[in-house]
Design a protein around this motif. Structure first.
Motif, PDB file in Angstrom:
ATOM      1  N   LYS A   1       0.804  -1.136  -0.030  1.00 24.54           N
ATOM      2  CA  LYS A   1       0.009   0.076   0.173  1.00 24.54           C
ATOM      3  C   LYS A   1       0.950   1.172   0.088  1.00 24.54           C
ATOM      4  O   LYS A   1       1.940   1.383   0.507  1.00 24.54           O
ATOM      5  N   VAL A   2       0.276   2.340  -0.632  1.00 27.27           N
ATOM      6  CA  VAL A   2       1.005   3.598  -0.681  1.00 27.27           C
ATOM      7  C   VAL A   2      -0.034   4.466  -0.207  1.00 27.27           C
ATOM      8  O   VAL A   2      -1.250   4.455  -0.222  1.00 27.27           O
ATOM      9  N   LEU A   3       0.411   5.700   0.265  1.00 27.96           N
ATOM     10  CA  LEU A   3      -0.784   6.667   0.657  1.00 27.96           C
ATOM     11  C   LEU A   3      -0.770   7.830  -0.443  1.00 27.96           C
ATOM     12  O   LEU A   3       0.264   8.331  -0.946  1.00 27.96           O
ATOM     13  N   MET A   4      -1.767   8.009  -0.918  1.00 26.66           N
ATOM     14  CA  MET A   4      -2.032   8.681  -1.977  1.00 26.66           C
ATOM     15  C   MET A   4      -3.333   9.909  -1.737  1.00 26.66           C
ATOM     16  O   MET A   4      -4.293   9.402  -1.305  1.00 26.66           O
ATOM     17  N   LYS A   5      -3.138  10.893  -2.487  1.00 30.04           N
ATOM     18  CA  LYS A   5      -4.237  11.861  -2.779  1.00 30.04           C
ATOM     19  C   LYS A   5      -5.154  11.385  -3.820  1.00 30.04           C
ATOM     20  O   LYS A   5      -4.714  10.500  -4.738  1.00 30.04           O
ATOM     21  N   GLU A  51      -4.006  12.238  -7.474  1.00 25.20           N
ATOM     22  CA  GLU A  51      -2.743  11.178  -7.789  1.00 25.20           C
ATOM     23  C   GLU A  51      -2.888   9.894  -8.290  1.00 25.20           C
ATOM     24  O   GLU A  51      -2.616   9.286  -8.908  1.00 25.20           O
ATOM     25  N   GLN A  72      -8.700  15.649  -3.094  1.00 19.31           N
ATOM     26  CA  GLN A  72      -7.888  16.155  -2.090  1.00 19.31           C
ATOM     27  C   GLN A  72      -7.452  15.415  -1.099  1.00 19.31           C
ATOM     28  O   GLN A  72      -6.166  15.508  -0.504  1.00 19.31           O
ATOM     29  N   MET A  73      -8.094  14.447  -0.787  1.00 17.06           N
ATOM     30  CA  MET A  73      -8.094  13.707   0.794  1.00 17.06           C
ATOM     31  C   MET A  73      -6.901  12.534   0.363  1.00 17.06           C
ATOM     32  O   MET A  73      -6.898  12.349  -0.726  1.00 17.06           O
ATOM     33  N   MET A  74      -6.167  12.404   1.335  1.00 21.36           N
ATOM     34  CA  MET A  74      -5.153  11.024   1.195  1.00 21.36           C
ATOM     35  C   MET A  74      -5.706   9.788   1.962  1.00 21.36           C
ATOM     36  O   MET A  74      -6.315   9.954   3.158  1.00 21.36           O
ATOM     37  N   GLU A  75      -5.430   8.753   1.202  1.00 14.89           N
ATOM     38  CA  GLU A  75      -5.966   7.550   1.941  1.00 14.89           C
ATOM     39  C   GLU A  75      -4.891   6.481   1.294  1.00 14.89           C
ATOM     40  O   GLU A  75      -4.374   6.489   0.352  1.00 14.89           O
ATOM     41  N   PRO A  76      -4.880   5.205   2.144  1.00 12.37           N
ATOM     42  CA  PRO A  76      -3.866   4.247   1.668  1.00 12.37           C
ATOM     43  C   PRO A  76      -4.512   3.474   0.535  1.00 12.37           C
ATOM     44  O   PRO A  76      -5.877   3.399   0.600  1.00 12.37           O
ATOM     45  N   PHE A  95      -7.093  22.389  -0.449  1.00 18.04           N
ATOM     46  CA  PHE A  95      -7.736  21.832   0.627  1.00 18.04           C
ATOM     47  C   PHE A  95      -6.671  21.283   1.925  1.00 18.04           C
ATOM     48  O   PHE A  95      -5.545  21.255   1.695  1.00 18.04           O
ATOM     49  N   PHE A  96      -7.277  20.995   3.133  1.00 18.54           N
ATOM     50  CA  PHE A  96      -6.575  20.402   4.265  1.00 18.54           C
ATOM     51  C   PHE A  96      -5.085  21.057   4.465  1.00 18.54           C
ATOM     52  O   PHE A  96      -4.046  20.684   4.365  1.00 18.54           O
ATOM     53  N   LYS A 106       5.665   6.061   2.265  1.00 21.80           N
ATOM     54  CA  LYS A 106       4.708   5.500   1.814  1.00 21.80           C
ATOM     55  C   LYS A 106       3.895   6.445   0.815  1.00 21.80           C
ATOM     56  O   LYS A 106       3.004   6.034   0.267  1.00 21.80           O
ATOM     57  N   ARG A 107       4.602   7.279   0.392  1.00 21.60           N
ATOM     58  CA  ARG A 107       4.240   8.138  -0.864  1.00 21.60           C
ATOM     59  C   ARG A 107       4.689   7.835  -2.234  1.00 21.60           C
ATOM     60  O   ARG A 107       6.049   7.538  -2.062  1.00 21.60           O
ATOM     61  N   PRO A 108       3.924   7.762  -2.972  1.00 21.72           N
ATOM     62  CA  PRO A 108       4.519   6.912  -4.329  1.00 21.72           C
ATOM     63  C   PRO A 108       5.527   7.455  -4.977  1.00 21.72           C
ATOM     64  O   PRO A 108       6.298   6.844  -5.589  1.00 21.72           O
ATOM     65  N   ASN A 136       3.872   7.031   7.052  1.00 20.83           N
ATOM     66  CA  ASN A 136       2.413   6.449   7.566  1.00 20.83           C
ATOM     67  C   ASN A 136       1.600   6.338   6.503  1.00 20.83           C
ATOM     68  O   ASN A 136       1.769   6.845   5.187  1.00 20.83           O
ATOM     69  N   LEU A 137       0.677   5.465   6.794  1.00 19.13           N
ATOM     70  CA  LEU A 137      -0.457   5.091   5.673  1.00 19.13           C
ATOM     71  C   LEU A 137      -1.727   5.674   6.236  1.00 19.13           C
ATOM     72  O   LEU A 137      -2.870   5.079   6.312  1.00 19.13           O
ATOM     73  N   SER A 138      -1.773   6.871   6.753  1.00 13.98           N
ATOM     74  CA  SER A 138      -2.808   7.458   7.392  1.00 13.98           C
ATOM     75  C   SER A 138      -3.406   6.678   8.632  1.00 13.98           C
ATOM     76  O   SER A 138      -2.505   6.117   9.349  1.00 13.98           O
ATOM     77  N   TYR A 139      -4.817   6.020   8.684  1.00 14.82           N
ATOM     78  CA  TYR A 139      -5.143   5.375   9.673  1.00 14.82           C
ATOM     79  C   TYR A 139      -4.902   3.897   9.897  1.00 14.82           C
ATOM     80  O   TYR A 139      -5.160   3.233  10.627  1.00 14.82           O
TER      81      TYR A 139
END
Lengths: 355, 226
Positions: free
Chosen positions: A3-7, A10, A174-178, B50-51, B132-134, B165-168
């Motif tokens: 998993k990666v964290l993305m907007k 993106e 705009q939000m970021m999630e895995p 945003f954010f 963890k950012r691409p 981090n991977l958020s939550y």
């Protein structure tokens, strides 16, 4: 792949690249700029082509050209920019070309604002451009689902030779999630033997066209497209029903709003109110049958549609349930996001009237 | 955050787009104000619509942090314009000033105009990394972005922050794997890692012998259903 964290934006771009999209034509507008920015960075790395066009009108016509030549092609914009693209979208639908169009909706009308909205629902599902046509409209509610629907969207476009739209909102963009980019099972797709790839005398000439001067020829053309739409309705309608089994009130919402409603179902349950959620994933084709079948159940007393607009999808919900149960609406607009507590208050009000 | 007392009063947070700079800058500012410093948070993010730190403005003001935001922030006017008020933070030497800089080299570019002021005073410039950012998950990607940020800002990164981090969905192994990569980067770039940032419940699970400080944060940027 881990998993990666993305907007959201993106993730849409990366998902498109992984689905084989190698051409992107667009023009910047908030809140979707991360899509062209990501494409500009990544497409050259994979042998693709990114063009920032001189306008939205130019961009959509570049999409028309690339799609006509058989390429997997995408464009993205936000509300005012999507309005500008409508003529081209109608031409693409008329010429039966596959492509993916992303609308990360912001508040309107006019230049409106840059905060999230869902007020382009009518434009997306009822035409937008001129003439008899439909886009297939996909409305993801998580970033993971966005990734999955981008691939599906390209496949649907290719299978039926019809433009597909991803309808997101600024929040989702705009939000970021895995997210995880899973290996997807490829769909069996027909060869693009209609594409203008150069004529060598071994097949009829490929012609990409949306002009039919003879009215009978045009009527036949439109009828044939509408036959395809029936197939799409039968094969591609997607909907999620959550917590509906013993619900007294069914709330219908899509995209970001559906996530807010989902949190409301838990708040309501703590108060002893049974709320179900019907979340259309395809806005066109609309899951009318599903809504109607729940409307026929005795335990369901009323429907509520929640939107970030002044009431657009509620019309399709009302048509679907066909007077079987009362249909209510709650919405915020202009970039305001409905708050869980306000939705719950609306539910309690409806409950007072209908139960 | 031990360095808030003796460290330079100008503190910048830079990093890859979406690395978590804003959360860390907001937490850093609140902690600075909490420990009795006159604190100003400058939202220099003209990239992200945003954010952003301006969205927690009321909470910051209530907790003693003065916020300076770009002109037209959170309005329909989508114009990247910074207020003249920013220059005041360089003349008022009594305040601790925290700069929340926009992502990537593009966000860092706005720092260039303040270059003369940063020549006259020492500063801390943190570079926040989330592996963890691409587009920032390899040593090469991260090092080249760090170079670009330094070139555009005309400033030097003084410390790294591991904000993997991977958020939550973050697990402790994500943070540790991130730390291994960032330690290599720290070695090649000769820039020390100042902190590992993360929610307290996760940082509590780290082994005792970590070679840097810990920076527990509270999450402010949330969608309405969380």
């Amino acid at each position: 792949m881990s998993k990666v964290l993305m907007k959201g934006n993106e993730a849409i771009a990366e998902a498109a690249i992984q689905a084989g999209c190698r051409f992107f034509f667009g023009y910047p507008i908030t809140p979707q700029n991360e899509i062209p920015a990501y494409m500009a960075k990544r497409l050259p790395q994979v042998g693709g082509c990114f063009v920032q066009a001189e306008s939205e009108v130019a961009a959509i016509n570049m999409v028309y050209g690339a799609a006509g030549a058989g390429a997997r092609v995408m464009t993205s914009s936000s509300s005012p920019g999507i309005s500008l693209k409508q003529e081209g979208i109608s031409y693409i639908a008329g010429a039966e070309l596959p492509c993916l169009i992303v609308n990360i909706v912001r508040g309107g009308p006019g230049l409106g604002g840059i905060q999230p909205a869902q007020s382009d629902y009518f434009q997306a599902v009822k035409g937008g451009g001129h003439g008899d046509y439909h886009l297939v409209v996909l409305a993801p509610s998580t970033i993971q689902e966005t990734v999955d629907l981008v691939r599906k969207g390209f496949d649907i476009a290719d299978q039926y030779r019809n433009p597909v739209m991803i309808l997101g909102d600024g929040m989702l963009g705009q939000m970021m999630e895995p997210v995880e980019f899973k290996e997807a099972k490829p769909r069996r797709l027909p060869p693009k033997d209609w594409a203008t790839t150069g004529w060598k005398g071994d097949r009829p000439r490929a012609v990409i066209n949306s002009l039919f001067i003879d009215p009978q020829v045009l009527e036949d053309h439109v009828n044939r497209i509408y036959k395809k739409y029936e197939e799409i309705k039968a094969n591609e309608t997607l909907v999620e029903c959550y917590n509906c089994e013993d619900a007294e009130i069914i709330v219908s919402a899509y995209g970001t709003t559906a996530r807010i409603v989902r949190s409301v179902t838990e708040m309501a349950a703590r108060k002893g109110i049974k709320i179900g959620l019907i979340r259309p994933i395809t806005l066109w084709p609309f899951p009318a049958e599903t809504l109607r079948s729940w409307a026929q159940r005795d335990h369901v007393k009323a429907f509520l549609t929640v939107e970030m607009s002044m009431g657009q999808m509620v019309e399709d919900v009302t048509l679907s349930i066909d007077g079987l149960k009362p249909s209510h609406f709650y919405g915020r607009t202009g970039g305001m996001v409905p708050r869980p507590a306000d939705i719950l208050a609306e539910i309690e009000k409806i409950r007072g009237v209908n139960l | 955050m031990n360095d808030t007392i003796n460290a330079p009063r100008l503190v910048l947070f830079t990093g890859h787009f979406g690395s978590g700079k804003t959360e860390i800058a907001v937490n850093y500012a609140l902690r600075s104000a909490d420990s009795g410093h006159k604190t100003i948070l400058v939202d220099l993010d003209i990239v992200n619509p945003f954010f952003r730190s301006s969205e927690v403005g009321a909470h910051l003001e209530a907790n003693g942090v003065k916020l300076i935001s770009p002109n037209f922030v959170s309005t329909a006017v989508d114009v990247p314009s910074l207020p003249a008020e920013i220059y005041s933070v360089f003349s008022d030497k009594s305040a601790k000033v925290i700069f929340d800089v926009g992502g990537d080299e593009i966000g860092a570019r706005v720092l260039g105009q303040f270059h003369p002021y940063f020549q006259k005073e020492p500063y801390l410039m943190y570079y926040v990394i989330n592996t963890k950012r691409p587009l920032s998950c390899t040593e090469q990607d991260i090092l080249s972005m760090m170079q670009e940020v330094q070139r555009m800002s005309r400033l030097r990164i003084t410390h790294l922050i591991n904000n993997t981090n991977l958020s939550y969905e973050t697990e402790i192994c994500d943070i540790i794997n991130g730390h291994v990569l960032i330690s290599q980067i720290s070695k090649s770039a000769e820039i020390p890692i100042a902190y590992i940032a993360g929610v307290k419940e996760l940082l509590d699970q780290l082994p005792d012998e970590m070679d840097c400080g810990l920076f527990p944060i509270r999450i402010f940027m949330k969608p309405p259903w969380r």
